[in-house]
Scaffold this motif. Structure first.
Motif, PDB file in Angstrom:
ATOM      1  N   HIS A  52      41.969  27.704  42.123  1.00 54.35           N
ATOM      2  CA  HIS A  52      41.911  27.998  43.358  1.00 54.35           C
ATOM      3  C   HIS A  52      41.654  29.382  43.794  1.00 54.35           C
ATOM      4  O   HIS A  52      41.526  29.875  44.946  1.00 54.35           O
ATOM      5  CB  HIS A  52      43.313  27.630  44.205  1.00 54.35           C
ATOM      6  CG  HIS A  52      43.665  26.239  44.199  1.00 54.35           C
ATOM      7  ND1 HIS A  52      42.908  25.249  44.688  1.00 54.35           N
ATOM      8  CD2 HIS A  52      44.570  25.635  43.621  1.00 54.35           C
ATOM      9  CE1 HIS A  52      43.452  24.203  44.314  1.00 54.35           C
ATOM     10  NE2 HIS A  52      44.509  24.089  43.622  1.00 54.35           N
ATOM     11  N   HIS A  53      41.608  30.263  42.854  1.00 57.15           N
ATOM     12  CA  HIS A  53      41.191  31.552  42.844  1.00 57.15           C
ATOM     13  C   HIS A  53      40.793  32.029  41.573  1.00 57.15           C
ATOM     14  O   HIS A  53      41.055  31.613  40.429  1.00 57.15           O
ATOM     15  CB  HIS A  53      42.254  32.712  43.417  1.00 57.15           C
ATOM     16  CG  HIS A  53      43.360  32.316  42.674  1.00 57.15           C
ATOM     17  ND1 HIS A  53      44.014  33.204  41.612  1.00 57.15           N
ATOM     18  CD2 HIS A  53      44.664  31.551  42.834  1.00 57.15           C
ATOM     19  CE1 HIS A  53      44.999  33.217  41.151  1.00 57.15           C
ATOM     20  NE2 HIS A  53      45.312  32.232  41.910  1.00 57.15           N
ATOM     21  N   GLU A  54      39.996  33.087  41.669  1.00 60.64           N
ATOM     22  CA  GLU A  54      39.395  33.603  40.528  1.00 60.64           C
ATOM     23  C   GLU A  54      39.566  35.009  39.963  1.00 60.64           C
ATOM     24  O   GLU A  54      39.910  35.929  40.876  1.00 60.64           O
ATOM     25  CB  GLU A  54      37.737  33.575  40.426  1.00 60.64           C
ATOM     26  CG  GLU A  54      37.298  32.242  40.775  1.00 60.64           C
ATOM     27  CD  GLU A  54      35.588  32.161  40.922  1.00 60.64           C
ATOM     28  OE1 GLU A  54      34.980  33.338  40.606  1.00 60.64           O
ATOM     29  OE2 GLU A  54      35.079  31.153  41.057  1.00 60.64           O
ATOM     30  N   GLY A  55      39.878  35.367  38.630  1.00 56.16           N
ATOM     31  CA  GLY A  55      39.983  36.663  38.155  1.00 56.16           C
ATOM     32  C   GLY A  55      41.538  37.024  38.336  1.00 56.16           C
ATOM     33  O   GLY A  55      42.405  36.457  38.992  1.00 56.16           O
ATOM     34  N   ASN A  56      41.631  38.447  38.156  1.00 60.87           N
ATOM     35  CA  ASN A  56      42.931  39.009  38.352  1.00 60.87           C
ATOM     36  C   ASN A  56      42.633  40.398  39.052  1.00 60.87           C
ATOM     37  O   ASN A  56      43.650  41.218  39.040  1.00 60.87           O
ATOM     38  CB  ASN A  56      43.529  39.388  36.988  1.00 60.87           C
ATOM     39  CG  ASN A  56      42.797  39.961  35.956  1.00 60.87           C
ATOM     40  OD1 ASN A  56      41.877  40.623  36.335  1.00 60.87           O
ATOM     41  ND2 ASN A  56      43.069  39.608  34.763  1.00 60.87           N
ATOM     42  N   ASP A  57      41.354  40.413  39.882  1.00 62.07           N
ATOM     43  CA  ASP A  57      41.323  41.896  40.556  1.00 62.07           C
ATOM     44  C   ASP A  57      42.354  42.091  41.595  1.00 62.07           C
ATOM     45  O   ASP A  57      42.469  43.215  42.390  1.00 62.07           O
ATOM     46  CB  ASP A  57      39.838  41.941  40.985  1.00 62.07           C
ATOM     47  CG  ASP A  57      38.854  41.940  40.040  1.00 62.07           C
ATOM     48  OD1 ASP A  57      39.297  42.509  38.867  1.00 62.07           O
ATOM     49  OD2 ASP A  57      37.930  41.556  40.184  1.00 62.07           O
ATOM     50  N   ASP A  58      43.017  40.876  41.971  1.00 55.10           N
ATOM     51  CA  ASP A  58      43.846  41.103  43.265  1.00 55.10           C
ATOM     52  C   ASP A  58      45.243  41.130  42.774  1.00 55.10           C
ATOM     53  O   ASP A  58      46.194  41.156  43.615  1.00 55.10           O
ATOM     54  CB  ASP A  58      43.733  39.654  43.926  1.00 55.10           C
ATOM     55  CG  ASP A  58      44.137  40.047  45.589  1.00 55.10           C
ATOM     56  OD1 ASP A  58      44.044  41.036  45.992  1.00 55.10           O
ATOM     57  OD2 ASP A  58      44.640  38.938  46.000  1.00 55.10           O
ATOM     58  N   PHE A  59      45.511  41.780  41.775  1.00 56.38           N
ATOM     59  CA  PHE A  59      46.697  41.727  41.223  1.00 56.38           C
ATOM     60  C   PHE A  59      47.728  42.681  42.026  1.00 56.38           C
ATOM     61  O   PHE A  59      48.880  42.581  42.037  1.00 56.38           O
ATOM     62  CB  PHE A  59      46.882  42.178  39.651  1.00 56.38           C
ATOM     63  CG  PHE A  59      48.172  42.208  38.941  1.00 56.38           C
ATOM     64  CD1 PHE A  59      48.842  41.139  38.786  1.00 56.38           C
ATOM     65  CD2 PHE A  59      48.431  43.568  38.606  1.00 56.38           C
ATOM     66  CE1 PHE A  59      50.170  41.454  38.115  1.00 56.38           C
ATOM     67  CE2 PHE A  59      49.601  43.570  37.937  1.00 56.38           C
ATOM     68  CZ  PHE A  59      50.484  42.464  37.545  1.00 56.38           C
ATOM     69  N   PRO A  60      47.255  43.940  42.219  1.00 56.57           N
ATOM     70  CA  PRO A  60      48.178  44.755  43.311  1.00 56.57           C
ATOM     71  C   PRO A  60      48.645  44.094  44.055  1.00 56.57           C
ATOM     72  O   PRO A  60      49.783  44.358  44.551  1.00 56.57           O
ATOM     73  CB  PRO A  60      47.393  46.125  43.196  1.00 56.57           C
ATOM     74  CG  PRO A  60      46.145  45.914  42.117  1.00 56.57           C
ATOM     75  CD  PRO A  60      45.939  44.580  42.012  1.00 56.57           C
ATOM     76  N   HIS A  61      47.741  43.435  44.947  1.00 55.17           N
ATOM     77  CA  HIS A  61      48.006  42.802  46.265  1.00 55.17           C
ATOM     78  C   HIS A  61      49.314  41.772  45.915  1.00 55.17           C
ATOM     79  O   HIS A  61      49.940  41.601  46.687  1.00 55.17           O
ATOM     80  CB  HIS A  61      46.874  42.096  46.759  1.00 55.17           C
ATOM     81  CG  HIS A  61      47.296  41.299  48.159  1.00 55.17           C
ATOM     82  ND1 HIS A  61      47.616  42.047  49.166  1.00 55.17           N
ATOM     83  CD2 HIS A  61      47.294  40.092  48.442  1.00 55.17           C
ATOM     84  CE1 HIS A  61      47.739  41.014  50.215  1.00 55.17           C
ATOM     85  NE2 HIS A  61      47.584  39.888  49.495  1.00 55.17           N
ATOM     86  N   GLN A  62      49.104  40.985  44.805  1.00 56.59           N
ATOM     87  CA  GLN A  62      49.790  40.048  44.452  1.00 56.59           C
ATOM     88  C   GLN A  62      51.176  40.566  44.240  1.00 56.59           C
ATOM     89  O   GLN A  62      52.354  39.945  44.685  1.00 56.59           O
ATOM     90  CB  GLN A  62      49.448  38.944  43.224  1.00 56.59           C
ATOM     91  CG  GLN A  62      48.171  38.100  43.569  1.00 56.59           C
ATOM     92  CD  GLN A  62      47.768  37.402  42.235  1.00 56.59           C
ATOM     93  OE1 GLN A  62      47.654  38.150  41.317  1.00 56.59           O
ATOM     94  NE2 GLN A  62      47.628  36.253  42.417  1.00 56.59           N
ATOM     95  N   VAL A  63      51.148  41.558  43.458  1.00 55.33           N
ATOM     96  CA  VAL A  63      52.397  42.329  43.185  1.00 55.33           C
ATOM     97  C   VAL A  63      53.309  42.734  44.230  1.00 55.33           C
ATOM     98  O   VAL A  63      54.514  42.517  44.528  1.00 55.33           O
ATOM     99  CB  VAL A  63      52.713  43.599  42.508  1.00 55.33           C
ATOM    100  CG1 VAL A  63      53.822  44.408  42.187  1.00 55.33           C
ATOM    101  CG2 VAL A  63      51.833  43.062  40.768  1.00 55.33           C
ATOM    102  N   LEU A  64      52.431  43.172  45.526  1.00 53.59           N
ATOM    103  CA  LEU A  64      52.996  43.849  46.594  1.00 53.59           C
ATOM    104  C   LEU A  64      53.514  42.628  47.560  1.00 53.59           C
ATOM    105  O   LEU A  64      54.590  42.644  48.036  1.00 53.59           O
ATOM    106  CB  LEU A  64      52.004  44.450  47.581  1.00 53.59           C
ATOM    107  CG  LEU A  64      51.493  45.731  47.078  1.00 53.59           C
ATOM    108  CD1 LEU A  64      50.535  46.421  47.975  1.00 53.59           C
ATOM    109  CD2 LEU A  64      53.005  46.801  46.853  1.00 53.59           C
ATOM    110  N   GLU A  65      52.950  41.422  47.589  1.00 54.74           N
ATOM    111  CA  GLU A  65      53.344  40.241  48.206  1.00 54.74           C
ATOM    112  C   GLU A  65      54.625  39.683  47.488  1.00 54.74           C
ATOM    113  O   GLU A  65      55.414  39.304  48.163  1.00 54.74           O
ATOM    114  CB  GLU A  65      52.446  39.144  48.204  1.00 54.74           C
ATOM    115  CG  GLU A  65      52.575  37.853  48.877  1.00 54.74           C
ATOM    116  CD  GLU A  65      51.659  37.033  49.045  1.00 54.74           C
ATOM    117  OE1 GLU A  65      51.495  35.879  48.835  1.00 54.74           O
ATOM    118  OE2 GLU A  65      50.191  37.338  49.625  1.00 54.74           O
ATOM    119  N   LEU A  66      54.644  39.738  46.089  1.00 52.26           N
ATOM    120  CA  LEU A  66      56.082  39.265  45.584  1.00 52.26           C
ATOM    121  C   LEU A  66      57.152  40.124  46.035  1.00 52.26           C
ATOM    122  O   LEU A  66      58.223  39.593  46.293  1.00 52.26           O
ATOM    123  CB  LEU A  66      55.665  39.322  44.052  1.00 52.26           C
ATOM    124  CG  LEU A  66      56.939  38.994  43.113  1.00 52.26           C
ATOM    125  CD1 LEU A  66      57.334  37.585  43.402  1.00 52.26           C
ATOM    126  CD2 LEU A  66      56.471  39.139  41.874  1.00 52.26           C
TER     127      LEU A  66
END
Length: 366
Positions: free
Chosen positions: A133-147
């Motif tokens: 449903h999504h590609e790559g790991n370039d969004d990792f910082p945003h995912q950490v902040l969301e977590l």
């Protein structure tokens, strides 16, 4: 959340990581029973924390979901911190991880670590299946902040997840008119590069460097972590950990043979073959080419091996080089007995305090 000073005579805090290795000839069920025994041994021998890692589609690494095994371990241990080292966050929805680790912290308050990384923990086809449903790991910082937003239930007013809440957690406590949880999962940033080091520093979070994977530049990463560190509500100064593959044995030659088994698994993975832990006798009999032997020797050397004092000496030199606060032993080798012996020998060398079970249940409400 972190020990003020190391126990015993070690110049650093000592912990253990188990990759749920299943050597050829061992079932996953047997490995899980050995993991429980190893976690209990690590607790009894005075180690600070016990982590497990997320891997997929690897016959020699049986924990595709560390949080499920950690759930079992909350009832099998009493004191030792338990955690994932780590959860590969791009494989998951941050809300689900916040919910799962909120449940774990409810089961074992104040003992849960949540280490997050951005690697897939598998090969490319499996990663594609996990991340369809999504590609790559370039969004990792945003995912950490969301977590972090879900864990603390503190999204900004205009955030689209402002009215989405992880349960159990602070929001549920407020709705049920009970005191807010006194603890929450301790979030760590994992990695093996300056990128992850800078992210951990900017967020004011503890940082764990995975040295077992290769010749990464840990000195630069640790320097950049400290230089970029900003105090946070959970950490007022940098706190760092290095994990490193280790085999300690009474017999130095056997320690090398067990380390060579792990090296062969890495060679197979580099050759795009299945990651398998072969018995030492099969590794000894393997007709390696000159190039293959070079790779095998390099990985065997990378996994610290030898007697307890020999391994400890290398660990101390590593700590002097990097300045880390904590060393995590990634137990290696084909033999589960050898992995347990590694934990015992290092504990013996540093005179870690032996802790006896209290016999009390390790659950919420104590």
């Amino acid at each position: 959340m972190h020990p003020a000073r190391p126990s015993g005579t070690a110049p650093f805090v000592l912990s253990v990581l188990d990759n749920a290795h299943t050597g050829v000839g061992q079932t996953a069920r047997e490995a899980f029973a050995d993991i429980i025994a190893l976690a209990q041994l690590a607790e009894q021998r005075g180690y600070h924390r016990f982590w497990m890692s997320e891997h997929h589609a690897m016959p020699a690494a049986a924990t595709s979901s560390p949080q499920l095994m950690l759930s079992r371990l909350t009832g099998e241990t009493e004191r030792i911190r338990l955690g994932a080292g780590g959860i590969m966050l791009p494989n998951h929805a941050p809300l689900v991880i916040a919910e799962q680790f909120g449940m774990l912290d409810t089961l074992a308050p104040g003992r849960i670590d949540l280490g997050v990384g951005r690697a897939p923990g598998t090969d490319a086809p499996t990663a594609a299946a996990l991340r369809r449903h999504h590609e790559g790991n370039d969004d990792f910082p945003h995912q950490v902040l969301e977590l972090l937003g879900f864990l603390g239930d503190d999204f900004p007013q205009a955030h689209p997840c402002r009215n989405v809440h992880a349960v159990p957690g602070p929001w549920q406590a407020e709705q049920n008119r009970v005191p807010h949880p006194e603890t929450s999962p301790e979030l760590w940033i994992l990695g093996s590069s300056p990128y992850s080091a800078r992210l951990a520093g900017r967020l004011g979070r503890p940082y764990a460097f995975a040295l077992q994977f290769g010749d990464a530049d840990i000195v630069t990463a640790m320097r950049q972590y400290r230089e970029s560190f900003r105090p946070s509500e959970v950490l007022d100064k940098p706190y760092s950990l290095v994990s490193v593959g280790v085999v300690a044995h009474d017999d130095r030659a056997e320690a090398r043979r067990q380390a060579a088994s792990a090296a062969m698994a890495m060679l197979r993975m580099l050759q795009r073959k299945t990651y398998l832990l072969l018995p030492p006798q099969e590794v000894d009999a393997y007709p390696a080419t000159v190039q293959e032997q070079h790779i095998l020797d390099a990985y065997t050397q990378r996994f610290l091996h030898g007697t307890g004092p020999q391994v400890a000496d290398t660990l101390e030199r590593l700590q002097e080089q990097t300045g880390v606060d904590e060393v995590m032993l990634v137990v290696m080798g084909h033999s589960r007995r050898t992995q347990a012996r590694t934990v015992e020998l290092i504990a013996d060398h540093y005179h870690l305090p032996e802790l006896r079970p209290t016999g009390q249940p390790a659950h919420a409400g104590q």
